[in-house]
Design a protein around this motif. Structure first.
Motif, PDB file in Angstrom:
ATOM      1  N   PRO A  57      39.349  38.240  47.117  1.00  0.00           N
ATOM      2  CA  PRO A  57      38.382  39.229  46.601  1.00  0.00           C
ATOM      3  C   PRO A  57      38.688  39.662  45.170  1.00  0.00           C
ATOM      4  O   PRO A  57      37.764  39.935  44.389  1.00  0.00           O
ATOM      5  CB  PRO A  57      38.506  40.402  47.575  1.00  0.00           C
ATOM      6  CG  PRO A  57      39.861  40.262  48.176  1.00  0.00           C
ATOM      7  CD  PRO A  57      40.105  38.783  48.267  1.00  0.00           C
ATOM      8  N   ALA A  58      39.975  39.705  44.806  1.00  0.00           N
ATOM      9  CA  ALA A  58      40.328  40.113  43.444  1.00  0.00           C
ATOM     10  C   ALA A  58      39.770  39.132  42.422  1.00  0.00           C
ATOM     11  O   ALA A  58      39.255  39.538  41.366  1.00  0.00           O
ATOM     12  CB  ALA A  58      41.845  40.216  43.305  1.00  0.00           C
ATOM     13  N   GLY A  59      39.867  37.828  42.708  1.00  0.00           N
ATOM     14  CA  GLY A  59      39.325  36.825  41.793  1.00  0.00           C
ATOM     15  C   GLY A  59      37.826  36.974  41.615  1.00  0.00           C
ATOM     16  O   GLY A  59      37.301  36.900  40.492  1.00  0.00           O
ATOM     17  N   LEU A  60      37.105  37.192  42.715  1.00  0.00           N
ATOM     18  CA  LEU A  60      35.661  37.372  42.628  1.00  0.00           C
ATOM     19  C   LEU A  60      35.313  38.652  41.863  1.00  0.00           C
ATOM     20  O   LEU A  60      34.347  38.681  41.086  1.00  0.00           O
ATOM     21  CB  LEU A  60      35.057  37.412  44.028  1.00  0.00           C
ATOM     22  CG  LEU A  60      35.105  36.096  44.824  1.00  0.00           C
ATOM     23  CD1 LEU A  60      34.514  36.292  46.211  1.00  0.00           C
ATOM     24  CD2 LEU A  60      34.360  34.984  44.087  1.00  0.00           C
ATOM     25  N   MET A  61      36.086  39.701  42.064  1.00  0.00           N
ATOM     26  CA  MET A  61      35.836  40.949  41.350  1.00  0.00           C
ATOM     27  C   MET A  61      36.067  40.796  39.849  1.00  0.00           C
ATOM     28  O   MET A  61      35.331  41.367  39.030  1.00  0.00           O
ATOM     29  CB  MET A  61      36.727  42.070  41.903  1.00  0.00           C
ATOM     30  CG  MET A  61      36.348  42.530  43.294  1.00  0.00           C
ATOM     31  SD  MET A  61      34.689  43.250  43.345  1.00  0.00           S
ATOM     32  CE  MET A  61      34.511  43.527  45.102  1.00  0.00           C
ATOM     33  N   LEU A  62      37.072  40.039  39.465  1.00  0.00           N
ATOM     34  CA  LEU A  62      37.294  39.788  38.036  1.00  0.00           C
ATOM     35  C   LEU A  62      36.106  39.051  37.426  1.00  0.00           C
ATOM     36  O   LEU A  62      35.689  39.338  36.300  1.00  0.00           O
ATOM     37  CB  LEU A  62      38.567  38.963  37.828  1.00  0.00           C
ATOM     38  CG  LEU A  62      39.907  39.657  38.039  1.00  0.00           C
ATOM     39  CD1 LEU A  62      41.052  38.700  37.728  1.00  0.00           C
ATOM     40  CD2 LEU A  62      40.031  40.899  37.166  1.00  0.00           C
ATOM     41  N   ALA A 102      33.638  45.316  32.462  1.00  0.00           N
ATOM     42  CA  ALA A 102      33.818  46.734  32.778  1.00  0.00           C
ATOM     43  C   ALA A 102      35.288  47.121  32.691  1.00  0.00           C
ATOM     44  O   ALA A 102      35.644  48.206  32.189  1.00  0.00           O
ATOM     45  CB  ALA A 102      33.266  47.025  34.170  1.00  0.00           C
ATOM     46  N   VAL A 103      36.160  46.252  33.188  1.00  0.00           N
ATOM     47  CA  VAL A 103      37.603  46.506  33.122  1.00  0.00           C
ATOM     48  C   VAL A 103      38.062  46.640  31.674  1.00  0.00           C
ATOM     49  O   VAL A 103      38.759  47.594  31.303  1.00  0.00           O
ATOM     50  CB  VAL A 103      38.386  45.378  33.825  1.00  0.00           C
ATOM     51  CG1 VAL A 103      39.883  45.553  33.615  1.00  0.00           C
ATOM     52  CG2 VAL A 103      38.061  45.332  35.311  1.00  0.00           C
ATOM     53  N   THR A 104      37.652  45.699  30.844  1.00  0.00           N
ATOM     54  CA  THR A 104      38.169  45.667  29.470  1.00  0.00           C
ATOM     55  C   THR A 104      37.547  46.740  28.587  1.00  0.00           C
ATOM     56  O   THR A 104      38.198  47.238  27.676  1.00  0.00           O
ATOM     57  CB  THR A 104      37.951  44.280  28.853  1.00  0.00           C
ATOM     58  OG1 THR A 104      36.566  43.920  28.943  1.00  0.00           O
ATOM     59  CG2 THR A 104      38.781  43.234  29.578  1.00  0.00           C
ATOM     60  N   VAL A 105      36.296  47.108  28.844  1.00  0.00           N
ATOM     61  CA  VAL A 105      35.701  48.210  28.077  1.00  0.00           C
ATOM     62  C   VAL A 105      36.424  49.514  28.377  1.00  0.00           C
ATOM     63  O   VAL A 105      36.712  50.315  27.478  1.00  0.00           O
ATOM     64  CB  VAL A 105      34.189  48.332  28.377  1.00  0.00           C
ATOM     65  CG1 VAL A 105      33.637  49.662  27.856  1.00  0.00           C
ATOM     66  CG2 VAL A 105      33.425  47.185  27.735  1.00  0.00           C
ATOM     67  N   LEU A 106      36.758  49.731  29.639  1.00  0.00           N
ATOM     68  CA  LEU A 106      37.479  50.950  30.013  1.00  0.00           C
ATOM     69  C   LEU A 106      38.865  50.994  29.367  1.00  0.00           C
ATOM     70  O   LEU A 106      39.326  52.049  28.932  1.00  0.00           O
ATOM     71  CB  LEU A 106      37.613  51.025  31.534  1.00  0.00           C
ATOM     72  CG  LEU A 106      38.327  52.261  32.093  1.00  0.00           C
ATOM     73  CD1 LEU A 106      37.573  53.535  31.731  1.00  0.00           C
ATOM     74  CD2 LEU A 106      38.493  52.147  33.599  1.00  0.00           C
ATOM     75  N   ILE A 107      39.512  49.843  29.270  1.00  0.00           N
ATOM     76  CA  ILE A 107      40.889  49.806  28.774  1.00  0.00           C
ATOM     77  C   ILE A 107      40.964  49.699  27.253  1.00  0.00           C
ATOM     78  O   ILE A 107      41.786  50.359  26.615  1.00  0.00           O
ATOM     79  CB  ILE A 107      41.648  48.624  29.421  1.00  0.00           C
ATOM     80  CG1 ILE A 107      41.789  48.855  30.924  1.00  0.00           C
ATOM     81  CG2 ILE A 107      43.027  48.452  28.794  1.00  0.00           C
ATOM     82  CD1 ILE A 107      42.393  47.676  31.657  1.00  0.00           C
ATOM     83  N   ILE A 143      32.405  54.022  36.017  1.00  0.00           N
ATOM     84  CA  ILE A 143      31.506  54.146  37.171  1.00  0.00           C
ATOM     85  C   ILE A 143      31.343  52.788  37.856  1.00  0.00           C
ATOM     86  O   ILE A 143      31.382  52.679  39.085  1.00  0.00           O
ATOM     87  CB  ILE A 143      30.139  54.697  36.717  1.00  0.00           C
ATOM     88  CG1 ILE A 143      30.290  56.147  36.230  1.00  0.00           C
ATOM     89  CG2 ILE A 143      29.126  54.624  37.863  1.00  0.00           C
ATOM     90  CD1 ILE A 143      29.048  56.708  35.587  1.00  0.00           C
ATOM     91  N   MET A 144      31.163  51.743  37.055  1.00  0.00           N
ATOM     92  CA  MET A 144      31.031  50.392  37.614  1.00  0.00           C
ATOM     93  C   MET A 144      32.263  50.027  38.438  1.00  0.00           C
ATOM     94  O   MET A 144      32.154  49.472  39.537  1.00  0.00           O
ATOM     95  CB  MET A 144      30.855  49.368  36.495  1.00  0.00           C
ATOM     96  CG  MET A 144      29.564  49.458  35.730  1.00  0.00           C
ATOM     97  SD  MET A 144      29.570  48.252  34.363  1.00  0.00           S
ATOM     98  CE  MET A 144      28.141  48.805  33.428  1.00  0.00           C
ATOM     99  N   LEU A 145      33.433  50.324  37.897  1.00  0.00           N
ATOM    100  CA  LEU A 145      34.664  49.952  38.593  1.00  0.00           C
ATOM    101  C   LEU A 145      34.886  50.789  39.850  1.00  0.00           C
ATOM    102  O   LEU A 145      35.257  50.260  40.903  1.00  0.00           O
ATOM    103  CB  LEU A 145      35.862  50.104  37.652  1.00  0.00           C
ATOM    104  CG  LEU A 145      35.920  49.125  36.483  1.00  0.00           C
ATOM    105  CD1 LEU A 145      37.068  49.478  35.545  1.00  0.00           C
ATOM    106  CD2 LEU A 145      36.081  47.698  36.986  1.00  0.00           C
ATOM    107  N   ALA A 146      34.636  52.094  39.728  1.00  0.00           N
ATOM    108  CA  ALA A 146      34.855  52.971  40.885  1.00  0.00           C
ATOM    109  C   ALA A 146      33.858  52.668  41.998  1.00  0.00           C
ATOM    110  O   ALA A 146      34.245  52.543  43.172  1.00  0.00           O
ATOM    111  CB  ALA A 146      34.738  54.427  40.451  1.00  0.00           C
ATOM    112  N   ALA A 147      32.580  52.533  41.617  1.00  0.00           N
ATOM    113  CA  ALA A 147      31.551  52.298  42.634  1.00  0.00           C
ATOM    114  C   ALA A 147      31.527  50.841  43.068  1.00  0.00           C
ATOM    115  O   ALA A 147      31.649  50.525  44.260  1.00  0.00           O
ATOM    116  CB  ALA A 147      30.184  52.711  42.090  1.00  0.00           C
ATOM    117  N   GLY A 148      31.389  49.933  42.091  1.00  0.00           N
ATOM    118  CA  GLY A 148      31.296  48.508  42.435  1.00  0.00           C
ATOM    119  C   GLY A 148      32.581  47.947  42.986  1.00  0.00           C
ATOM    120  O   GLY A 148      32.609  47.354  44.073  1.00  0.00           O
TER     121      GLY A 148
END
Length: 534
Positions: free
Chosen positions: A333-338, A344-349, A496-501
């Protein structure tokens, strides 16, 4: 599997904190120096100590040193203590000499890993390298201490020590940004004093990490006594075994050299789309691998080595198969989520300080491509440990040589055919394809060695995990689409994308997998539920 799960959970907790603080460090680094010219110079200088460490000792720690320490602990009258002291003595002397030599050769080393850089950028990279390269000695000594701790089933300290490194570096970066602001990312404005703060601060973090490991080893009962009676150190046996590991690392570094040069060349033509973008995306890709797979690998290798020593091939097969299933239960699931939520991950960071939203999104696009490689890359690393448990460092060299040929061919193809701004994405795709091919070859050879790797059971388990993970990925994709329709991409909308999605997706995966009675997921859910219930 329960033993692996418990040991892995201890390491995973430390690795999680390490990776989270590592993310903060990476975000601050990008905010302070960007992913353009100063960022590229820093990242190349920062990578060289790890390259030299891997070439000299990093590769042989898991493939040679851990199995040999286990063997000496079983066979030597003193439980291997003298052997461990000789090993630490030799490592300290050799790595210190290498660190000194590397500082003297900083300029040609930087030239080797760069392409088309101007004189100022080279000068900044060389200066940073001279401050950073001494960490080779401290990093290596700490790694040897960590290897000895692992053979004593002390896994916590090696996983928690990097946290202190990150904390030190976070402090350095905060000071750097407060002093310089946006000028810290301007390669024409940074001074020698600014580079000294950045470079020496980086090395100070590794020194702190090394001290934690050395102290932990002392508490575990190890007493360092310099021993130069190397005739009894088993260097002949180690050398015969390690020569193939050196060859493997050397072959692997050829591919890394090509990737670094191509990405640095692309960054000159398209600032922000070069080596720093590749390195940042790769670090994020390593998060699930580091938390999940490395923890299992570290716990698994000493046990497989003992099983091989005792002639218990069935235990080797079971240890490997349970390790693959346990790792894949979360990496699938982690691979699919990436692949869905990478931007979204990189914009937040990354979209802070000197970084722009567009630069952060680009890193996220590279991360999405890396997501394809997460499962095959992790299984490949597990497969190598099968050979290392047998003391076989020769076979991985030929597998690695094949990987290198495929990687270089695909990387050169991407560099020649793609526009500069897409080259790094092409390099990430080459990485993914390489490990799909390499995993297939390594699996075939490892299965012959141990007379089967329970391939059908593993394949069936992976198939069920992907079935359970696809609805989770679709939920994350739906949240992503809805959020983008309602608002622009900002750090807040990315959160929001990361928390919800991401959050809803992973919960849905765990529920579906638990109901499908996937045992590895059920074990994880049961362990977490037990902890919460206490």
């Amino acid at each position: 599997m329960s033993r692996v799960l418990r040991a892995s959970a201890i390491m995973a907790a430390g690795t999680m904190v390490s990776r989270v603080t590592g993310f903060v460090r990476t975000a601050l680094l990008a905010a302070a120096i960007s992913t353009a010219y100063v960022g590229d110079a820093y990242n190349v200088a920062y990578a060289i100590p790890f390259i030299l460490f891997d070439f000299l000792i990093g590769g042989i720690l898991s493939s040679v040193v851990v199995p040999m320490i286990v063997k000496r602990q079983k066979n030597d009258p003193d439980g291997g203590r003298a052997y461990e002291q000789r090993l630490m003595t030799l490592g300290t002397v050799v790595l210190t000499l290498v660190a000194v030599l590397a500082v003297l050769l900083a300029r040609p080393l930087i030239g080797l890993y760069t392409e088309g850089w101007n004189a100022r950028k080279i000068e900044v990279a060389v200066t940073l390298a001279q401050y950073i390269l001494p960490q080779i000695a401290f990093f290596g000594i700490g790694a040897i201490a960590g290897a000895i701790l692992n053979t004593r089933d002390r896994f916590g300290a090696p996983m928690w020590a990097p946290v202190l490194n990150n904390v030190v570096m976070i402090g350095v970066l905060v000071v750097y940004y407060l002093l310089l602001g946006d000028a810290g990312a301007d390669i024409d404005k940074v001074t020698g004093a600014d580079l000294a703060l950045l470079g020496l601060g980086t090395t100070a973090g590794i020194v702190a990490q090394c001290l934690v490991l050395v102290v932990s080893l002392h508490r575990a009962g190890f007493r360092f006594r310099p021993r130069f009676d190397l005739r009894d150190a088993g260097l002949g046996e180690m050398g015969r075994t390690a020569v193939w590991t050196f060859a493997y690392v050397g072959v692997s570094q050829i591919a890394f050299l090509v990737t670094t040069r191509l990405s640095s060349g692309a960054g000159e033509a398209a600032p922000g789309a070069g080596n720093s973008a590749y390195a940042s995306a790769f670090q994020l890709f390593q998060l699930p691998y580091g938390i999940i797979a490395v923890s299992v690998i570290t716990a698994m290798l000493p046990r497989m080595s003992r099983a091989v020593h005792d002639g218990q091939l069935e235990s080797v097969r079971e240890e490997f198969a349970s390790g693959v299933r346990l790792v894949s239960a979360l990496l699938v699931p982690a691979g699919l989520m990436l692949m869905v939520l990478g931007p979204a991950v990189t914009v937040l960071i990354f979209s802070w300080g000197t970084m722009t939203i567009d630069s952060a999104v680009y890193i996220g696009n590279v991360l999405q491509v890396f997501g394809l490689a997460l499962v095959p890359f992790s299984i490949f690393q597990l497969l190598l440990r099968v050979f290392y448990a047998f003391g076989d460092t020769r076979t991985p060299v030929f597998i690695g040589a094949g990987n290198t040929v495929v990687s270089i061919a695909l990387s050169l193809l991407a560099y020649s055919l793609l526009p500069a701004e897409y080259v790094v994405m092409g390099l990430a795709a080459a990485f993914a394809i390489t490990y799909v091919v390499g995993t297939a070859i390594a699996w075939t050879l490892a299965a012959r060695r141990v007379r089967g790797l329970q391939g059908r059971a593993v394949a069936a388990g992976l198939s069920r995990m992907y079935v359970a993970a696809l609805p989770a990925a679709l939920v994350a994709l739906g949240v992503l689409w809805l959020t983008q329709e309602l608002t622009d991409l900002t750090p807040l909308s990315a959160a929001i994308m990361l928390a919800a999605g991401g959050g809803l997706g992973m919960v849905l995966y765990l529920v579906i997998a638990h109901r499908m009675r996937i045992p590895e997921v059920s074990s994880i859910v049961g362990m977490v539920a037990g902890r919460v219930g206490r």
